[in-house]
Design a protein around this motif. Structure first.
Motif, PDB file in Angstrom:
ATOM      1  N   TYR A 158      59.344 -10.332  71.624  1.00 55.05           N
ATOM      2  CA  TYR A 158      59.569 -10.877  70.284  1.00 55.05           C
ATOM      3  C   TYR A 158      61.031 -10.820  69.863  1.00 55.05           C
ATOM      4  O   TYR A 158      61.432 -11.517  68.927  1.00 55.05           O
ATOM      5  N   ALA A 159      61.828 -10.028  70.541  1.00 55.08           N
ATOM      6  CA  ALA A 159      63.265 -10.045  70.261  1.00 55.08           C
ATOM      7  C   ALA A 159      63.859 -11.408  70.609  1.00 55.08           C
ATOM      8  O   ALA A 159      64.830 -11.852  70.003  1.00 55.08           O
ATOM      9  N   LYS A 160      63.253 -12.081  71.575  1.00 56.86           N
ATOM     10  CA  LYS A 160      63.740 -13.391  71.992  1.00 56.86           C
ATOM     11  C   LYS A 160      62.898 -14.528  71.432  1.00 56.86           C
ATOM     12  O   LYS A 160      63.408 -15.616  71.150  1.00 56.86           O
ATOM     13  N   TRP A 161      61.587 -14.283  71.259  1.00 56.55           N
ATOM     14  CA  TRP A 161      60.667 -15.341  70.847  1.00 56.55           C
ATOM     15  C   TRP A 161      59.885 -14.916  69.593  1.00 56.55           C
ATOM     16  O   TRP A 161      58.677 -14.667  69.639  1.00 56.55           O
ATOM     17  N   PRO A 162      60.531 -14.837  68.437  1.00 57.76           N
ATOM     18  CA  PRO A 162      59.867 -14.312  67.231  1.00 57.76           C
ATOM     19  C   PRO A 162      58.813 -15.244  66.649  1.00 57.76           C
ATOM     20  O   PRO A 162      57.996 -14.805  65.827  1.00 57.76           O
ATOM     21  N   ASN A 163      58.808 -16.521  67.052  1.00 57.67           N
ATOM     22  CA  ASN A 163      57.881 -17.476  66.446  1.00 57.67           C
ATOM     23  C   ASN A 163      56.669 -17.797  67.314  1.00 57.67           C
ATOM     24  O   ASN A 163      55.937 -18.750  67.045  1.00 57.67           O
ATOM     25  N   ILE A 164      56.469 -17.017  68.347  1.00 59.06           N
ATOM     26  CA  ILE A 164      55.332 -17.244  69.232  1.00 59.06           C
ATOM     27  C   ILE A 164      54.165 -16.346  68.820  1.00 59.06           C
ATOM     28  O   ILE A 164      54.327 -15.138  68.672  1.00 59.06           O
ATOM     29  N   LYS A 165      53.016 -16.940  68.652  1.00 59.54           N
ATOM     30  CA  LYS A 165      51.809 -16.185  68.315  1.00 59.54           C
ATOM     31  C   LYS A 165      51.051 -15.869  69.599  1.00 59.54           C
ATOM     32  O   LYS A 165      50.766 -16.764  70.395  1.00 59.54           O
ATOM     33  N   ILE A 166      50.729 -14.598  69.805  1.00 60.75           N
ATOM     34  CA  ILE A 166      49.967 -14.181  70.977  1.00 60.75           C
ATOM     35  C   ILE A 166      48.516 -13.953  70.576  1.00 60.75           C
ATOM     36  O   ILE A 166      48.222 -13.189  69.664  1.00 60.75           O
ATOM     37  N   GLU A 167      47.616 -14.653  71.257  1.00 55.98           N
ATOM     38  CA  GLU A 167      46.177 -14.490  71.034  1.00 55.98           C
ATOM     39  C   GLU A 167      45.613 -13.663  72.182  1.00 55.98           C
ATOM     40  O   GLU A 167      45.704 -14.053  73.354  1.00 55.98           O
ATOM     41  N   LEU A 168      45.028 -12.521  71.845  1.00 59.48           N
ATOM     42  CA  LEU A 168      44.499 -11.607  72.864  1.00 59.48           C
ATOM     43  C   LEU A 168      43.025 -11.869  73.107  1.00 59.48           C
ATOM     44  O   LEU A 168      42.244 -12.082  72.178  1.00 59.48           O
ATOM     45  N   CYS A 169      42.648 -11.812  74.364  1.00 54.76           N
ATOM     46  CA  CYS A 169      41.242 -11.903  74.762  1.00 54.76           C
ATOM     47  C   CYS A 169      40.902 -10.629  75.519  1.00 54.76           C
ATOM     48  O   CYS A 169      41.589 -10.259  76.482  1.00 54.76           O
ATOM     49  N   ASN A 170      39.860  -9.935  75.095  1.00 56.93           N
ATOM     50  CA  ASN A 170      39.439  -8.687  75.738  1.00 56.93           C
ATOM     51  C   ASN A 170      37.976  -8.813  76.119  1.00 56.93           C
ATOM     52  O   ASN A 170      37.079  -8.522  75.344  1.00 56.93           O
ATOM     53  N   GLU A 171      37.731  -9.293  77.333  1.00 56.12           N
ATOM     54  CA  GLU A 171      36.385  -9.398  77.876  1.00 56.12           C
ATOM     55  C   GLU A 171      36.395  -8.798  79.280  1.00 56.12           C
ATOM     56  O   GLU A 171      37.385  -8.205  79.700  1.00 56.12           O
ATOM     57  N   SER A 172      35.310  -8.932  80.008  1.00 54.35           N
ATOM     58  CA  SER A 172      35.289  -8.415  81.369  1.00 54.35           C
ATOM     59  C   SER A 172      36.289  -9.182  82.222  1.00 54.35           C
ATOM     60  O   SER A 172      36.609 -10.347  81.937  1.00 54.35           O
ATOM     61  N   SER A 173      36.796  -8.540  83.269  1.00 59.35           N
ATOM     62  CA  SER A 173      37.778  -9.198  84.140  1.00 59.35           C
ATOM     63  C   SER A 173      37.214 -10.483  84.733  1.00 59.35           C
ATOM     64  O   SER A 173      37.924 -11.491  84.837  1.00 59.35           O
ATOM     65  N   ASN A 174      35.939 -10.475  85.120  1.00 61.26           N
ATOM     66  CA  ASN A 174      35.331 -11.676  85.698  1.00 61.26           C
ATOM     67  C   ASN A 174      35.319 -12.820  84.688  1.00 61.26           C
ATOM     68  O   ASN A 174      35.617 -13.969  85.029  1.00 61.26           O
ATOM     69  N   THR A 175      34.973 -12.509  83.435  1.00 61.84           N
ATOM     70  CA  THR A 175      34.925 -13.544  82.396  1.00 61.84           C
ATOM     71  C   THR A 175      36.317 -14.086  82.111  1.00 61.84           C
ATOM     72  O   THR A 175      36.514 -15.307  81.981  1.00 61.84           O
ATOM     73  N   MET A 176      37.307 -13.203  82.016  1.00 64.91           N
ATOM     74  CA  MET A 176      38.664 -13.659  81.708  1.00 64.91           C
ATOM     75  C   MET A 176      39.248 -14.465  82.865  1.00 64.91           C
ATOM     76  O   MET A 176      39.986 -15.431  82.644  1.00 64.91           O
ATOM     77  N   GLU A 177      38.920 -14.091  84.083  1.00 64.30           N
ATOM     78  CA  GLU A 177      39.392 -14.867  85.234  1.00 64.30           C
ATOM     79  C   GLU A 177      38.797 -16.278  85.196  1.00 64.30           C
ATOM     80  O   GLU A 177      39.477 -17.266  85.479  1.00 64.30           O
ATOM     81  N   GLU A 178      37.522 -16.369  84.817  1.00 67.32           N
ATOM     82  CA  GLU A 178      36.886 -17.684  84.700  1.00 67.32           C
ATOM     83  C   GLU A 178      37.504 -18.504  83.574  1.00 67.32           C
ATOM     84  O   GLU A 178      37.725 -19.714  83.725  1.00 67.32           O
ATOM     85  N   ARG A 179      37.821 -17.858  82.455  1.00 65.76           N
ATOM     86  CA  ARG A 179      38.450 -18.564  81.331  1.00 65.76           C
ATOM     87  C   ARG A 179      39.851 -19.043  81.706  1.00 65.76           C
ATOM     88  O   ARG A 179      40.290 -20.106  81.262  1.00 65.76           O
ATOM     89  N   LEU A 180      40.562 -18.270  82.510  1.00 67.63           N
ATOM     90  CA  LEU A 180      41.876 -18.702  82.995  1.00 67.63           C
ATOM     91  C   LEU A 180      41.724 -19.940  83.868  1.00 67.63           C
ATOM     92  O   LEU A 180      42.481 -20.909  83.730  1.00 67.63           O
ATOM     93  N   TYR A 181      40.747 -19.920  84.737  1.00 70.31           N
ATOM     94  CA  TYR A 181      40.503 -21.048  85.637  1.00 70.31           C
ATOM     95  C   TYR A 181      40.163 -22.309  84.845  1.00 70.31           C
ATOM     96  O   TYR A 181      40.574 -23.415  85.209  1.00 70.31           O
ATOM     97  N   ASN A 182      39.422 -22.144  83.733  1.00 68.07           N
ATOM     98  CA  ASN A 182      39.015 -23.292  82.910  1.00 68.07           C
ATOM     99  C   ASN A 182      40.093 -23.748  81.937  1.00 68.07           C
ATOM    100  O   ASN A 182      39.889 -24.714  81.204  1.00 68.07           O
TER     101      ASN A 182
END
Length: 316
Positions: free
Chosen positions: A113-137
């Motif tokens: 954020y020192a370099k990119w103060p206007n970027i919004k980070i959206e966190l996803c906290n699910e199982s690794s398998n689910t997040m890997e599938e969401r990345l693929y999609n």
């Protein structure tokens, strides 16, 4: 039909609970229902079965598959626009398990954020398998977690060979191995075999967790039936119980800074099987075919640098 309605539809399709979805989206149940009704009127088909409980119709399942792709493409287009925007306004969808985020994000985010103060980070906290599938999609930009096999469409970099450690106090060793505890301790510093700790009770992760599945296989291969004192979803609970000596527990290398900060004299022995150390492969991954703006690449480089520091943490 609009993208907002599609987004609300996708969230409801995941949750299958109107009240919970409306609360998650910070809208009223009536507003959510109106968006779903507009989609059903637009396509001329029911998207959900309402009774006996909420479930997708066949048409709803087909729309869900398409809507996920449409929203992912729209998110990628936003990233492209953000990359050429003078103000660098955009968002970054990051999938990371909660405890890993707790350890690394306090070091990553201030630098980012020192370099990119206007970027919004959206966190996803699910199982690794689910997040890997969401990345693929295309539903996530970056995934940080355990990945055992490479996917040809995902670019993955190993952040940490996350060794698994057996945490066991001197008092437990003395109680169960009064005549040989010192020898056992010294012999375990470079790698502990579970067969040598068969008398000690254990605090184990819940059976649904990836770490537990790895440990169960290690116990099986060592021909040891563990004496289980307690099971839990959170290793933090085991760390808090360490001074009470109820049993030994396991933690990954990434948790060592937290463990050693709370208990500097804790014994943490790397787990081994047939003289080979047991570990999880922790990676940072993103989709090869999807556009990542400059700020996402900076986030990746900062993350790699932070994990280089985490990898250097070892028990005494």
């Amino acid at each position: 039909m609009n993208l907002l309605s599609l987004y609300y539809f996708v969230e409801l399709a995941k949750e299958l609970h109107v009240t919970n979805t409306a609360q998650k989206l910070y809208i009223s149940q009536q507003n959510l229902s109106q968006h779903i009704q507009r989609l059903e009127q637009y396509y001329g088909v029911p998207l959900f079965h309402r009774k006996p409980k909420l479930a997708l119709t066949y048409a709803g399942e087909q729309l869900y598959a398409v809507a996920v792709k449409i929203l992912a493409e729209e998110h990628e287009f936003q990233n492209r626009l953000a990359d050429i925007s003078e103000k660098s306004i955009g968002n970054l969808k990051l999938g990371i398990p909660a405890y890993r985020g707790q350890i690394c994000l306090p070091e990553i985010l201030p630098r980012f954020y020192a370099k990119w103060p206007n970027i919004k980070i959206e966190l996803c906290n699910e199982s690794s398998n689910t997040m890997e599938e969401r990345l693929y999609n295309g539903e996530l930009d970056i995934f940080i977690g355990v990945m055992y096999q490479d996917n040809p469409k995902l670019e993955s970099s190993t952040l940490l060979t996350d060794h698994i450690y057996l945490v066991c106090s001197d008092e437990l060793l003395q109680r169960h191995y009064p005549d040989s505890w010192q020898t056992l301790k010294e012999g375990s510093l470079s790698g502990v075999e579970l067969a040598h700790f068969s008398k000690i009770p254990f605090l184990l992760p819940a059976s649904s967790m990836k770490l537990r599945k790895t440990l169960d296989q290690c116990f099986l291969d060592a021909k040891v039936k563990p004496n289980i004192f307690l099971e839990s979803q959170t290793t933090e609970l085991f760390m808090s119980l360490y001074p009470h000596n109820y049993g030994a527990f396991f933690c990954t290398q990434m948790r060592l800074p937290m463990l050693l900060a709370a208990h500097p004299d804790a014994n943490a022995f790397p787990l081994a099987l047939k003289k080979s150390l047991i570990n999880h492969r922790l990676v940072l991954a993103y989709h090869k075919e999807r556009f990542l703006p400059e700020y996402a690449h900076d986030f990746i480089e900062i993350t790699k640098d932070v994990f280089d520091g985490i990898a250097e943490v070892r028990p005494h």
